[in-house]
Design a protein around this motif. Sequence first.
Motif, mmCIF file in Angstrom:
data_model
loop_
_atom_site.group_PDB
_atom_site.id
_atom_site.type_symbol
_atom_site.label_atom_id
_atom_site.label_comp_id
_atom_site.label_asym_id
_atom_site.label_seq_id
_atom_site.Cartn_x
_atom_site.Cartn_y
_atom_site.Cartn_z
ATOM 1 N N TYR A 1 -3.790 28.497 -5.250
ATOM 2 C CA TYR A 1 -4.424 29.190 -4.200
ATOM 3 C C TYR A 1 -5.837 28.614 -3.769
ATOM 4 N N VAL A 2 -6.637 28.138 -4.583
ATOM 5 C CA VAL A 2 -7.865 27.758 -4.346
ATOM 6 C C VAL A 2 -7.931 26.242 -4.282
ATOM 7 N N GLU A 3 -6.810 25.499 -4.429
ATOM 8 C CA GLU A 3 -6.720 24.095 -4.283
ATOM 9 C C GLU A 3 -7.636 23.423 -5.078
ATOM 10 N N SER B 1 -2.214 16.209 -5.712
ATOM 11 C CA SER B 1 -1.177 15.411 -6.342
ATOM 12 C C SER B 1 -1.272 14.258 -7.237
ATOM 13 N N GLU B 2 -2.684 14.553 -7.955
ATOM 14 C CA GLU B 2 -2.997 13.718 -8.722
ATOM 15 C C GLU B 2 -2.216 13.339 -10.051
ATOM 16 N N SER C 1 11.081 21.310 -29.889
ATOM 17 C CA SER C 1 11.465 20.269 -29.274
ATOM 18 C C SER C 1 11.026 20.286 -27.852
ATOM 19 N N LEU C 2 10.538 21.356 -27.198
ATOM 20 C CA LEU C 2 10.126 21.663 -25.818
ATOM 21 C C LEU C 2 9.005 20.688 -25.636
ATOM 22 N N ALA C 3 8.250 20.302 -26.676
ATOM 23 C CA ALA C 3 6.962 19.537 -26.453
ATOM 24 C C ALA C 3 7.227 18.023 -26.181
ATOM 25 N N PHE C 4 8.713 17.681 -26.413
ATOM 26 C CA PHE C 4 9.070 16.283 -25.887
ATOM 27 C C PHE C 4 9.887 16.092 -24.719
ATOM 28 N N GLU C 5 9.990 17.313 -24.230
ATOM 29 C CA GLU C 5 10.966 17.277 -22.973
ATOM 30 C C GLU C 5 10.124 17.321 -21.710
ATOM 31 N N PHE C 6 8.922 17.237 -21.620
ATOM 32 C CA PHE C 6 8.133 17.171 -20.362
ATOM 33 C C PHE C 6 7.510 15.734 -20.445
ATOM 34 N N ASN C 7 7.460 15.247 -19.175
ATOM 35 C CA ASN C 7 6.608 14.059 -18.966
ATOM 36 C C ASN C 7 5.657 13.960 -17.937
ATOM 37 N N ILE C 8 4.336 13.965 -17.915
ATOM 38 C CA ILE C 8 3.282 14.367 -17.079
ATOM 39 C C ILE C 8 2.871 13.051 -16.703
ATOM 40 N N THR C 9 3.025 12.620 -15.285
ATOM 41 C CA THR C 9 2.632 11.220 -14.702
ATOM 42 C C THR C 9 1.441 11.380 -14.165
ATOM 43 N N PHE C 10 0.699 10.333 -14.057
ATOM 44 C CA PHE C 10 -0.720 10.244 -13.476
ATOM 45 C C PHE C 10 -0.540 9.344 -12.196
ATOM 46 N N ASN C 11 -0.651 9.844 -11.048
ATOM 47 C CA ASN C 11 -0.975 9.143 -9.862
ATOM 48 C C ASN C 11 -2.075 8.518 -9.478
ATOM 49 N N ALA C 12 -2.553 7.503 -9.836
ATOM 50 C CA ALA C 12 -3.801 6.700 -9.577
ATOM 51 C C ALA C 12 -4.093 6.839 -8.170
ATOM 52 N N GLU C 13 -2.882 6.583 -7.012
ATOM 53 C CA GLU C 13 -3.435 6.345 -5.870
ATOM 54 C C GLU C 13 -3.703 8.005 -5.085
ATOM 55 N N CYS C 14 -3.430 8.682 -5.942
ATOM 56 C CA CYS C 14 -3.906 9.905 -5.392
ATOM 57 C C CYS C 14 -4.994 10.959 -6.191
ATOM 58 N N SER D 1 0.933 -1.127 -0.065
ATOM 59 C CA SER D 1 -0.076 0.110 -0.040
ATOM 60 C C SER D 1 0.927 1.307 -0.119
ATOM 61 N N PRO D 2 0.308 2.351 -0.536
ATOM 62 C CA PRO D 2 1.140 3.642 -0.637
ATOM 63 C C PRO D 2 1.546 4.174 0.601
ATOM 64 N N PRO D 3 2.482 4.954 0.935
ATOM 65 C CA PRO D 3 2.702 5.637 2.130
ATOM 66 C C PRO D 3 1.648 6.481 2.505
ATOM 67 N N GLU D 4 1.491 6.880 3.706
ATOM 68 C CA GLU D 4 0.239 7.659 3.886
ATOM 69 C C GLU D 4 0.602 9.133 3.349
ATOM 70 N N ASP D 5 2.001 9.580 3.179
ATOM 71 C CA ASP D 5 2.147 11.086 2.747
ATOM 72 C C ASP D 5 2.626 11.121 1.341
ATOM 73 N N SER D 6 2.320 9.963 0.487
ATOM 74 C CA SER D 6 2.452 9.873 -0.823
ATOM 75 C C SER D 6 1.609 10.774 -1.566
ATOM 76 N N CYS D 7 0.643 11.202 -1.043
ATOM 77 C CA CYS D 7 -0.339 12.244 -1.616
ATOM 78 C C CYS D 7 -0.240 13.778 -1.130
ATOM 79 N N PHE D 8 0.824 14.009 -0.351
ATOM 80 C CA PHE D 8 0.896 15.188 0.721
ATOM 81 C C PHE D 8 1.104 16.324 -0.384
ATOM 82 N N TYR D 9 0.264 17.231 -0.165
ATOM 83 C CA TYR D 9 0.306 18.518 -1.063
ATOM 84 C C TYR D 9 0.964 19.579 -0.232
#
Length: 248
Positions: free
Chosen positions: A89-91, A180-181, A162-175, A6-14
């Motif tokens: 600011y509004v989370e 922290s999604e 080439s900037l379009a290929f320099e970022f990697n957006i990851t999805f955190n299913a547990e969050c 199971s993921p640690p309790e603080d894995s989705c800490f913001y």
Amino acid sequence: MTNDTSPPEDSCFYQTPRFLTERFILVTVVGTSIAIVGVIENVFLFFMLARKRDHRNSHLLYLMLLAFFDVFVSGAYIPLMSFSLLLDYVESVVLLRAWFAYMVPMITISHIAMTSSSFLILAASFERYINTVMPNRMRCLKKYRRQIAGVAVVLGVITKVSLAFEFNITFNAECVGTMSEYALLLSPLAMDHHYNLVWRLWFRNILTILLPFFALAFMNMRIVAVLQKTDFELLTVQKLSEAQRKVC
């Protein structure tokens, strides 16, 4: 021993960014107001110059294109910077998802616009340099003004797409449902040693930063030197004319 997967309790800490309120006021409130004014003024300037053919065929072509790209630069500030502080600011998870949906193409377009503007300024300065230092070659340069402007835009696209290929957006299913999604990381391409050394460090930095800087510095110094020499010669001729009149 139990195998707890199971993921640690603080894995989705913001973690709220520091000085969030002050940054929200400066970036989102003040910055958005300035960006809106910039968009309005550049749109007005672009259509004022684009409506007349004489402007499109003169040196004002560079100013017209600069206004066009500045619309993208000012307009991109709001969804990239202002919304980034607003969602913190509004989370708001809804704003967070929207920001990650358009962030990569938006930042790529804004950098292409900024780099193209830099090359357009360089092209306009080059025309002024030729007109001041070698005016006999201006007729030939005017024939290729549109091609030079087109090359400036193409260089902006090539160096920054080439900037379009320099970022990697990851999805955190547990969050899911938290701030922290999603996480923004560098892509494997951006962390590649050869890519960073050859493309980002040498080619892109030299072509988009060092070359325009030193080229503009050189041309401006030459323009100032030629103008000062011309003013000195004109002043000398005026003094000689006054002396001749006094003698007569």
